[in-house]
Write a protein that holds these residues in place. Sequence first.
Motif, short mmCIF file in Angstrom:
data_model
loop_
_atom_site.label_atom_id
_atom_site.label_comp_id
_atom_site.label_asym_id
_atom_site.label_seq_id
_atom_site.Cartn_x
_atom_site.Cartn_y
_atom_site.Cartn_z
N UNK A 170 0.83 -1.20 0.00
CA UNK A 170 0.00 0.00 0.00
C UNK A 170 0.86 1.25 0.00
N UNK A 171 0.28 2.31 -0.54
CA UNK A 171 0.90 3.64 -0.51
C UNK A 171 -0.20 4.60 -0.09
N UNK A 172 0.02 5.31 1.03
CA UNK A 172 -1.06 6.17 1.51
C UNK A 172 -0.51 7.34 2.32
N UNK A 173 -1.32 8.37 2.38
CA UNK A 173 -1.00 9.55 3.18
C UNK A 173 -1.10 9.19 4.66
N UNK A 174 -0.23 9.74 5.47
CA UNK A 174 -0.19 9.41 6.90
C UNK A 174 -1.31 10.14 7.65
N UNK A 191 2.40 17.16 7.46
CA UNK A 191 1.50 17.39 6.33
C UNK A 191 2.07 16.90 5.01
N UNK A 192 3.36 16.59 4.98
CA UNK A 192 3.99 16.08 3.75
C UNK A 192 4.50 14.65 3.94
N UNK A 229 8.99 11.78 3.93
CA UNK A 229 8.53 13.17 3.86
C UNK A 229 9.02 13.76 2.55
N UNK A 230 8.08 14.28 1.77
CA UNK A 230 8.41 14.89 0.48
C UNK A 230 8.77 16.36 0.67
#
Length: 248
Positions: free
Chosen positions: A191-195, A207-208, A222-223
């Motif tokens: 999976x790939x998901x926002x934290x 937020x990143x 963190x991007x």
Amino acid sequence: MKSCVSERPWLAGAPPLSMLGASTSNIAKIEEMERLLKEANAERACLLETREREMEAKKQALEEEKRRREELEKRLQEETSRRQKLIEKEVKMREKQRAQARPLTRYLPVRKDDFNLRSHIDSAGHNTETCYHLCITEKTCRGFLVKMGGKIKTWKKRWFVFDRNRRTLSYYADKHEAKLKGVLYFQAIEEVYYDHLKNAHKSPNPSLTFSVKTHDRVYYMVAPSPEAMRIWMDVIVTGAEGYTQFML
């Protein structure tokens, strides 16, 4: 010869001296018994008073213990209720997270050999030309991300390389790609998901922060910008071959 009695008429009606001595002795004994009885009664009263005090103290102790237990039971019920609410909240959050397994990305893993990664990202509405934080081609995507360590929860800047030919997501100490620090294989990425839940320990920028889940652990990254985060998520999800439920 005249008798002594007739000579001392005042002694005629008096008791003998032995009887007087016996009477005095009896009076002393009675007084001693009365004294001992008073002492015994006083001692008995003292013992009763002491026993009453002890019983009162025990009663108060029992009442205090009962009150403390009731208070503890009340606190335990409150804590149980609070934890139950937290568990229910966590379950709801996880259900929401599961329902949004691909937040910020509409895409699923792609295994096609003729798949063009750059065209795919451009068609998703991303502006790869102006996002200078990464470099994307037909088969690869490169750029810096800040990654959280596995055992030691420190954050370090790493150079990431997503390669569809090698079917790997690798990260290096720097952009020269000489010192390999780790590899994530496509078949291990689930999976790939926002934290959403902010699980990343002391993220430098929550937020990143996004997550890449594999079979054995979750990687937190963190991007450098919101656009870079969205691109990386859309890029990595195309190689999430461990997400076999929706493999194309």
